[in-house]
Design a protein around this motif. Structure first.
Motif, PDB file in Angstrom:
ATOM      1  N   UNK A   8       0.767  -1.217   0.064  1.00 20.36           N
ATOM      2  CA  UNK A   8       0.183   0.001  -0.106  1.00 20.36           C
ATOM      3  C   UNK A   8       0.887   1.208  -0.074  1.00 20.36           C
ATOM      4  N   UNK A   9       1.032   2.017  -1.173  1.00 16.56           N
ATOM      5  CA  UNK A   9       1.708   3.128  -1.426  1.00 16.56           C
ATOM      6  C   UNK A   9       1.035   4.359  -0.405  1.00 16.56           C
ATOM      7  N   UNK A  10      -0.215   4.759  -0.643  1.00 17.11           N
ATOM      8  CA  UNK A  10      -0.794   5.543   0.383  1.00 17.11           C
ATOM      9  C   UNK A  10      -2.271   5.352   0.385  1.00 17.11           C
ATOM     10  N   UNK A  11      -3.006   5.734   1.239  1.00 16.83           N
ATOM     11  CA  UNK A  11      -4.358   5.752   1.154  1.00 16.83           C
ATOM     12  C   UNK A  11      -4.937   7.311   0.737  1.00 16.83           C
ATOM     13  N   UNK A  12      -5.765   7.108  -0.272  1.00 19.18           N
ATOM     14  CA  UNK A  12      -6.489   8.583  -0.969  1.00 19.18           C
ATOM     15  C   UNK A  12      -7.763   8.944   0.215  1.00 19.18           C
ATOM     16  N   UNK A  13      -8.076   7.873   0.832  1.00 16.01           N
ATOM     17  CA  UNK A  13      -9.273   8.272   1.731  1.00 16.01           C
ATOM     18  C   UNK A  13      -8.981   8.099   2.990  1.00 16.01           C
ATOM     19  N   UNK A  14      -9.209   8.791   4.041  1.00 16.11           N
ATOM     20  CA  UNK A  14      -9.155   8.432   5.508  1.00 16.11           C
ATOM     21  C   UNK A  14     -10.379   7.856   5.941  1.00 16.11           C
ATOM     22  N   UNK A  15     -10.336   7.290   7.468  1.00 17.84           N
ATOM     23  CA  UNK A  15     -11.551   6.891   8.022  1.00 17.84           C
ATOM     24  C   UNK A  15     -12.584   8.085   8.181  1.00 17.84           C
ATOM     25  N   UNK A  16     -13.902   7.699   7.777  1.00 15.55           N
ATOM     26  CA  UNK A  16     -14.844   8.683   7.953  1.00 15.55           C
ATOM     27  C   UNK A  16     -15.188   9.348   6.584  1.00 15.55           C
ATOM     28  N   UNK A  17     -14.194   9.281   5.634  1.00 17.10           N
ATOM     29  CA  UNK A  17     -14.434   9.919   4.470  1.00 17.10           C
ATOM     30  C   UNK A  17     -15.419   9.360   3.578  1.00 17.10           C
ATOM     31  N   UNK A  18     -16.589  10.140   2.973  1.00 15.61           N
ATOM     32  CA  UNK A  18     -17.209   9.312   1.892  1.00 15.61           C
ATOM     33  C   UNK A  18     -16.421   9.127   0.676  1.00 15.61           C
ATOM     34  N   UNK A  19     -17.033   8.069   0.091  1.00 15.41           N
ATOM     35  CA  UNK A  19     -16.225   7.671  -1.194  1.00 15.41           C
ATOM     36  C   UNK A  19     -17.457   6.995  -2.115  1.00 15.41           C
ATOM     37  N   UNK A  20     -17.258   7.307  -3.367  1.00 15.82           N
ATOM     38  CA  UNK A  20     -18.242   6.800  -4.380  1.00 15.82           C
ATOM     39  C   UNK A  20     -17.517   5.664  -5.025  1.00 15.82           C
TER      40      UNK A  20
ATOM     41  N   UNK B 166     -14.388   5.619  -7.390  1.00 20.44           N
ATOM     42  CA  UNK B 166     -13.650   6.526  -6.802  1.00 20.44           C
ATOM     43  C   UNK B 166     -12.322   5.962  -6.302  1.00 20.44           C
ATOM     44  N   UNK B 167     -11.061   6.587  -6.626  1.00 20.50           N
ATOM     45  CA  UNK B 167      -9.982   5.917  -6.106  1.00 20.50           C
ATOM     46  C   UNK B 167      -9.878   5.933  -4.613  1.00 20.50           C
ATOM     47  N   UNK B 168      -9.590   4.691  -4.106  1.00 22.37           N
ATOM     48  CA  UNK B 168      -9.338   4.757  -2.632  1.00 22.37           C
ATOM     49  C   UNK B 168      -8.408   4.646  -2.209  1.00 22.37           C
ATOM     50  N   UNK B 169      -6.953   4.151  -2.917  1.00 23.51           N
ATOM     51  CA  UNK B 169      -5.824   3.760  -2.081  1.00 23.51           C
ATOM     52  C   UNK B 169      -4.823   3.565  -3.672  1.00 23.51           C
TER      53      UNK B 169
ATOM     54  N   UNK C  19     -15.095  -0.448  -4.601  1.00 22.99           N
ATOM     55  CA  UNK C  19     -16.251  -1.169  -5.111  1.00 22.99           C
ATOM     56  C   UNK C  19     -17.671  -0.877  -4.836  1.00 22.99           C
ATOM     57  N   UNK C  20     -17.930  -0.101  -4.049  1.00 26.21           N
ATOM     58  CA  UNK C  20     -19.262   0.378  -3.223  1.00 26.21           C
ATOM     59  C   UNK C  20     -19.139   1.909  -3.251  1.00 26.21           C
ATOM     60  N   UNK C  21     -20.383   2.519  -2.902  1.00 25.21           N
ATOM     61  CA  UNK C  21     -20.495   3.843  -2.319  1.00 25.21           C
ATOM     62  C   UNK C  21     -20.879   3.694  -0.931  1.00 25.21           C
ATOM     63  N   UNK C  22     -20.222   4.579  -0.301  1.00 22.38           N
ATOM     64  CA  UNK C  22     -20.558   4.456   1.362  1.00 22.38           C
ATOM     65  C   UNK C  22     -19.424   5.440   2.005  1.00 22.38           C
ATOM     66  N   UNK C  23     -18.874   5.077   3.108  1.00 22.05           N
ATOM     67  CA  UNK C  23     -18.000   5.737   3.952  1.00 22.05           C
ATOM     68  C   UNK C  23     -17.029   5.032   4.353  1.00 22.05           C
ATOM     69  N   UNK C  24     -15.826   5.214   4.260  1.00 23.96           N
ATOM     70  CA  UNK C  24     -14.597   4.538   4.954  1.00 23.96           C
ATOM     71  C   UNK C  24     -14.871   4.602   6.435  1.00 23.96           C
ATOM     72  N   UNK C  25     -14.934   3.010   6.950  1.00 22.52           N
ATOM     73  CA  UNK C  25     -15.255   2.865   8.283  1.00 22.52           C
ATOM     74  C   UNK C  25     -14.040   2.395   9.133  1.00 22.52           C
ATOM     75  N   UNK C  26     -13.026   1.639   8.694  1.00 22.08           N
ATOM     76  CA  UNK C  26     -11.855   1.183   9.118  1.00 22.08           C
ATOM     77  C   UNK C  26     -10.827   1.098   8.106  1.00 22.08           C
ATOM     78  N   UNK C  27      -9.681   1.182   8.403  1.00 23.37           N
ATOM     79  CA  UNK C  27      -8.379   1.080   7.521  1.00 23.37           C
ATOM     80  C   UNK C  27      -7.740   0.021   8.309  1.00 23.37           C
ATOM     81  N   UNK C  28      -7.533  -1.118   7.618  1.00 20.96           N
ATOM     82  CA  UNK C  28      -7.062  -2.489   8.340  1.00 20.96           C
ATOM     83  C   UNK C  28      -5.612  -2.558   8.033  1.00 20.96           C
TER      84      UNK C  28
END
Length: 430
Positions: free
Chosen positions: A20-32, A35-38, A52-61
């Motif tokens: 994983x080079x970098x996360x483009x979204x943080x926990x709590x961010x909305x994502x379509x 849309x690029x996630x990481x 893969x889906x529209x929602x909100x980033x709940x956890x980064x594992x």
């Protein structure tokens, strides 16, 4: 609400893990959806991974910088309005060492293959088998550090580095019997000399993409017997044609007319004439590629990457100019997709863009060749019995001597030379 678990994708047939080079979204961010996630780096590609889906980033594992096997859960996306009963359970730990890949039918078949398989095809990935063969190592003797005890590329490289020199080659048969022909065994890796750090020096940790570039270059130079040839080409006619058309071309097509699409067209003709160059080394076989997909080495702020112009043989100069500019813009903006970075069969490097006149490029394995277009410069040349000022360029080729011999490499360069020198001020680009 339901939880969608995102797994480490497989970015290539033989890829078994990714960084994983970098996360483009943080926990709590909305994502379509889409849309690029990481950003993920592998030994094959570096690409953005879409949600893969529209929602909100709940956890980064899995944290940025970590390397995990394909199929490992890496984050959770909370999906609104979905039935929670269908949510897939997520692991309780964020320690990527303990993360287990979610088995797909393909993964399950691989992991449960019969241990009695004589060549280990059911237990080891193609990348591990290929690397083990190059270093003369039996992967069954290597302790795996991957998920479930799987042997990874790093395990093979570590085994090659740590083994005693006496084990560098298999035992030879008695002197009285002729030794069978075997694949040469690479010498153990040499420990690099550490840098000397003085007061005032700045030490900067390697970025993930720089680590991948370093690994690729070292592996290519250690495992591929590079050979090198060069020809000089008189491109006076091409220079005059470009000078005549470039302003009109920019206004009509919306892109700049550079020397690169002309070079790519010449490379296509050379690959048709010498199919040995449009191939890939496969350990105990050679794969001759049907498609001609030209990788183009591209410098970006984040490092060197190689997007691919697919089916370059089906494009004219205009099509190649548009394709190369689009990929260059996407590369520098960080918008390349996995498809943009995969499938290359041969690489072209426009080193002349940075002013070079002579380059020894490193092969983008498992391809068997890479060619550079150097700077076009005016020089006095003998034409007939007179001295004339001509526009000249050097074309440099590195090739894998296991697959291609000097005769084929020389023919390849001569086809490029003939094609480029045949272009004149009135040549059509459509």
């Amino acid at each position: 609400m339901a939880i969608e678990v995102v797994q480490m994708p497989q970015l290539g047939e033989s890829v078994t893990e990714g960084t994983i080079s970098q996360w483009l979204k943080n926990v709590g961010d909305p994502v379509e959806k889409y849309e690029s996630l990481l950003e993920v780096l592998t030994d094959k590609v570096n690409a953005e991974v879409p949600a893969p889906v529209t929602g909100r980033v709940a956890k980064i594992l899995v944290d940025a910088g970590a390397t995990v096997p394909v199929g490992t859960p890496i984050c959770e996306i909370e999906v609104e309005g979905a039935d929670t009963g269908e949510a897939e359970p997520a692991p309780a730990t964020t320690d990527n060492k303990g993360a287990q890949p979610v088995e797909s039918p393909v993964t399950a078949a691989s992991e449960t293959a019969s241990p009695a398989s004589s060549d280990g095809r059911g237990r080891y990935s193609p990348a591990v088998r290929r690397l083990a063969k190059e270093y003369g190592i039996d992967p069954a003797t290597v302790a795996g550090t991957g998920a479930g005890g799987r042997v990874t590329r790093d395990d093979i490289l570590k085994a090659a580095t740590n083994r005693p020199s006496a084990q560098a080659a298999p035992a030879q048969p008695p002197v009285s019997a002729p030794a069978p022909q075997k694949e040469p065994v690479a010498a153990p890796a040499i420990t690099p000399i550490p840098a000397v750090i003085d007061d005032g020096d700045t030490v900067e940790p390697l970025a993930p993409i720089r680590k991948v570039i370093a690994e690729r270059m070292v592996r290519s130079k250690q495992t591929v017997p590079h050979a090198w040839l060069m020809v000089e080409v008189d491109v006076t006619g091409l220079a005059l044609l470009r000078q005549r058309l470039k302003d009109e071309f920019k206004a009509r097509e919306g892109v700049s007319l550079t020397y690169l699409p002309f070079m790519m067209r010449a490379v296509v003709e050379a690959l048709r004439a010498v199919p040995q160059m449009n191939a890939q080394w496969n350990g105990d076989s050679i794969v001759y590629k049907k498609r001609i997909n030209l990788g183009m080495a591209t410098a970006t702020d984040r490092g060197l990457i190689v997007p691919v112009v697919k089916d370059a043989d089906q494009k004219n100069i205009v099509g190649l100019a548009k394709a190369t500019q689009e990929l260059t813009q996407k590369a520098r903006a960080g918008r390349l997709t996995m498809d943009d970075l995969s499938g290359g069969t041969f690489t072209v490097d426009n080193t002349g863009a940075v002013g070079t006149v002579l380059t020894y490029p490193v092969i983008n394995a498992p391809e068997v060749g890479i060619v550079t277009l150097e700077s076009v410069v005016k020089r006095p040349m003998v034409v007939g019995d007179m001295i004339a000022v001509r526009s000249m360029v050097n074309i440099c080729l590195s090739f894998d001597h296991r697959v291609v011999d000097g005769a084929e490499a020389g023919k390849f360069l001569q086809v490029i030379k003939k094609h480029l020198e045949s272009i004149g001020p009135d040549t059509s680009i459509y």
